[in-house]
Scaffold this motif. Sequence first.
Motif, PDB file in Angstrom:
ATOM      1  N   ILE A 158      38.084  46.930  44.343  1.00 44.53           N
ATOM      2  CA  ILE A 158      38.168  45.487  44.608  1.00 44.53           C
ATOM      3  C   ILE A 158      38.070  44.767  43.263  1.00 44.53           C
ATOM      4  O   ILE A 158      37.528  45.323  42.302  1.00 44.53           O
ATOM      5  N   VAL A 159      38.616  43.577  43.218  1.00 50.74           N
ATOM      6  CA  VAL A 159      38.452  42.731  42.032  1.00 50.74           C
ATOM      7  C   VAL A 159      37.495  41.620  42.438  1.00 50.74           C
ATOM      8  O   VAL A 159      37.753  40.876  43.392  1.00 50.74           O
ATOM      9  N   ALA A 160      36.349  41.568  41.730  1.00 48.72           N
ATOM     10  CA  ALA A 160      35.274  40.654  42.126  1.00 48.72           C
ATOM     11  C   ALA A 160      34.920  39.712  40.987  1.00 48.72           C
ATOM     12  O   ALA A 160      35.091  40.036  39.805  1.00 48.72           O
ATOM     13  N   SER A 161      34.413  38.559  41.363  1.00 50.38           N
ATOM     14  CA  SER A 161      33.968  37.572  40.377  1.00 50.38           C
ATOM     15  C   SER A 161      32.730  38.081  39.634  1.00 50.38           C
ATOM     16  O   SER A 161      31.891  38.777  40.204  1.00 50.38           O
ATOM     17  N   THR A 162      32.605  37.717  38.372  1.00 51.43           N
ATOM     18  CA  THR A 162      31.381  38.034  37.619  1.00 51.43           C
ATOM     19  C   THR A 162      30.206  37.200  38.122  1.00 51.43           C
ATOM     20  O   THR A 162      29.051  37.558  37.914  1.00 51.43           O
ATOM     21  N   ARG A 163      30.519  36.074  38.791  1.00 46.84           N
ATOM     22  CA  ARG A 163      29.449  35.175  39.226  1.00 46.84           C
ATOM     23  C   ARG A 163      29.129  35.442  40.685  1.00 46.84           C
ATOM     24  O   ARG A 163      29.741  34.865  41.589  1.00 46.84           O
ATOM     25  N   SER A 208      28.712  47.343  41.507  1.00 47.54           N
ATOM     26  CA  SER A 208      28.915  48.068  40.246  1.00 47.54           C
ATOM     27  C   SER A 208      28.327  49.475  40.322  1.00 47.54           C
ATOM     28  O   SER A 208      28.766  50.361  39.592  1.00 47.54           O
ATOM     29  N   GLN A 209      27.332  49.700  41.188  1.00 47.33           N
ATOM     30  CA  GLN A 209      26.694  51.013  41.245  1.00 47.33           C
ATOM     31  C   GLN A 209      26.914  51.717  42.589  1.00 47.33           C
ATOM     32  O   GLN A 209      27.527  52.765  42.667  1.00 47.33           O
ATOM     33  N   THR A 210      26.375  51.120  43.641  1.00 44.05           N
ATOM     34  CA  THR A 210      26.222  51.852  44.900  1.00 44.05           C
ATOM     35  C   THR A 210      27.544  52.216  45.557  1.00 44.05           C
ATOM     36  O   THR A 210      27.690  53.330  46.067  1.00 44.05           O
ATOM     37  N   ILE A 211      28.514  51.313  45.544  1.00 46.11           N
ATOM     38  CA  ILE A 211      29.774  51.637  46.244  1.00 46.11           C
ATOM     39  C   ILE A 211      30.523  52.783  45.578  1.00 46.11           C
ATOM     40  O   ILE A 211      31.393  53.397  46.192  1.00 46.11           O
ATOM     41  N   PHE A 260      35.046  43.525  37.601  1.00 43.41           N
ATOM     42  CA  PHE A 260      34.509  42.167  37.556  1.00 43.41           C
ATOM     43  C   PHE A 260      35.283  41.333  36.535  1.00 43.41           C
ATOM     44  O   PHE A 260      35.420  41.741  35.384  1.00 43.41           O
ATOM     45  N   VAL A 261      35.768  40.199  36.983  1.00 39.48           N
ATOM     46  CA  VAL A 261      36.448  39.284  36.056  1.00 39.48           C
ATOM     47  C   VAL A 261      36.013  37.847  36.333  1.00 39.48           C
ATOM     48  O   VAL A 261      35.451  37.539  37.396  1.00 39.48           O
ATOM     49  N   ASP A 262      36.273  36.976  35.352  1.00 39.39           N
ATOM     50  CA  ASP A 262      35.966  35.558  35.477  1.00 39.39           C
ATOM     51  C   ASP A 262      36.969  34.931  36.454  1.00 39.39           C
ATOM     52  O   ASP A 262      38.167  34.878  36.166  1.00 39.39           O
ATOM     53  N   PHE A 263      36.470  34.467  37.603  1.00 39.66           N
ATOM     54  CA  PHE A 263      37.384  33.925  38.616  1.00 39.66           C
ATOM     55  C   PHE A 263      37.873  32.515  38.284  1.00 39.66           C
ATOM     56  O   PHE A 263      38.650  31.933  39.034  1.00 39.66           O
ATOM     57  N   ASP A 264      37.422  31.972  37.132  1.00 37.83           N
ATOM     58  CA  ASP A 264      38.016  30.721  36.660  1.00 37.83           C
ATOM     59  C   ASP A 264      39.264  31.003  35.825  1.00 37.83           C
ATOM     60  O   ASP A 264      39.887  30.064  35.322  1.00 37.83           O
ATOM     61  N   ASP A 265      39.597  32.284  35.673  1.00 40.72           N
ATOM     62  CA  ASP A 265      40.723  32.676  34.828  1.00 40.72           C
ATOM     63  C   ASP A 265      41.757  33.425  35.693  1.00 40.72           C
ATOM     64  O   ASP A 265      41.712  34.649  35.828  1.00 40.72           O
TER      65      ASP A 265
END
Length: 430
Positions: free
Chosen positions: A106-111, A121-124, A133-138
């Motif tokens: 998945i692509v998830a927001s850093t926030r 980041s770990q369990t899945i 994780f990427v900045d979803f304002d970008d």
Amino acid sequence: MSSDRKLGFDTLQIHAGAKPDPATGARQVPIYQTTAYVFRDAEHAARLFNLEEVGYIYSRLTNPTVMALAERVAALEGGAGAVCCSSGHAAQIMALFPLMAPGRNIVASTRLYGGTITQFSQTIRRFGWSAKFVDFDDPAAIEAAIDSDTRALFCETIANPGGVITDLDAVSAIADRMGLPLIVDNTTATPWLCRPIEHGATLVVHSATKYLTGNGTVTGGVIVDSGKFDWSASDKFPSLSQPEPAYHGLVFHKALGPMAYTFHSIAVGLRDLGMTMNPQGAHYTLMGIETLSLRMARHVENAQKVAAWLEQDPRVEFVSYAGLPSSPWHGRVARICPKGAGALFTFAVKGGYDACVALVDALQLFSHVANLGDTRSLVIHSASTTHRQLTPEQQVAAGAAPNVVRISIGIEDADDLIADLDQALAKATA
Ligand SMILES: *Cc1c(COP(=O)(O)O)cnc(C)c1O
């Protein structure tokens, strides 16, 4: 009442999913504290197991009290169906489950909520899933992160703890273009402030532990499906678009249309993962939800007052609240959550880490707890608690830098909250 008249939010939060109990006429939704349900006959049992008839089999799957809550949240979010889970974190795993397989991402927001960052980041990874994780304002960064194994985008409406508002319209446009579902965690906004499905979200997840229940009594979670995603448009979602081996080869999307995801989440997800909400918990959340709009209006009004007071105080370095014109995200309030920017925000205390810890200890009315969305005002120093597992870079990216305190504003008298902050800031910065 004519059937074409749409009921308002304040009406739905009391009536949706509830009707007088067919057995007793009880007006309030009874707590159906039962594990199993008697089948009328063998034919009835077989029809239920084939999903040819909707009914109750076993409370790991469905329970009337829990279903009343699912229907209510679906109505408030404007979704086709919903599934209740044992916690917000359970709802997140359950939301991903029909979409994912080993090797998928998945692509998830850093926030995001700190626990969600750890879960993703770990369990899945133990399931062979991963998150980028990427900045979803970008928007360009989101698009660049999507690859042929990506199965969903994930973000929060109002991102905890920085009070950052996500441009759901922009993110859902990318999801649409890439043929991917957008999952939005709407915990901190609640459907009263924002209905992500109206901004293009496919699925909405909630920690019912927070504002939906509203008084800090239960842990619970909900997934709402918009019913709008075409699971059969690509071969990316075989659990929904192809014969599901875990359910005697049923093709969920073909058989159940807009209810495919909801039924899969119950018939396979709850059946095999067992992350089920209990009827007592559902009852508490149903009670809380009846006053959701009233509470949220006061939460937001108080947050606005407290944030404005903090911002003009010389002991405070800055306040990160989208309800203030100084916030870079203020411009999104009118479009994404016009009734207010929520009641959860951070502020930086002059004096850094030590002053933050001293402030938390000096506050009297604010409770120092790892929770949010309570009628009571709450405070936490994220860097030393909820976001402790993160690297310093992740802490800053998540809006939980060491000099920052997070507050969840309750529905007390705003003047009392300000007086408490005033005396605690005096002690912390002395
Ligand atoms: C609390 C919270 C969660 C996790 O929910 P639990 O009910 O504690 O499992 C997820 N997302 C957000 C935004 C939260 O505030």
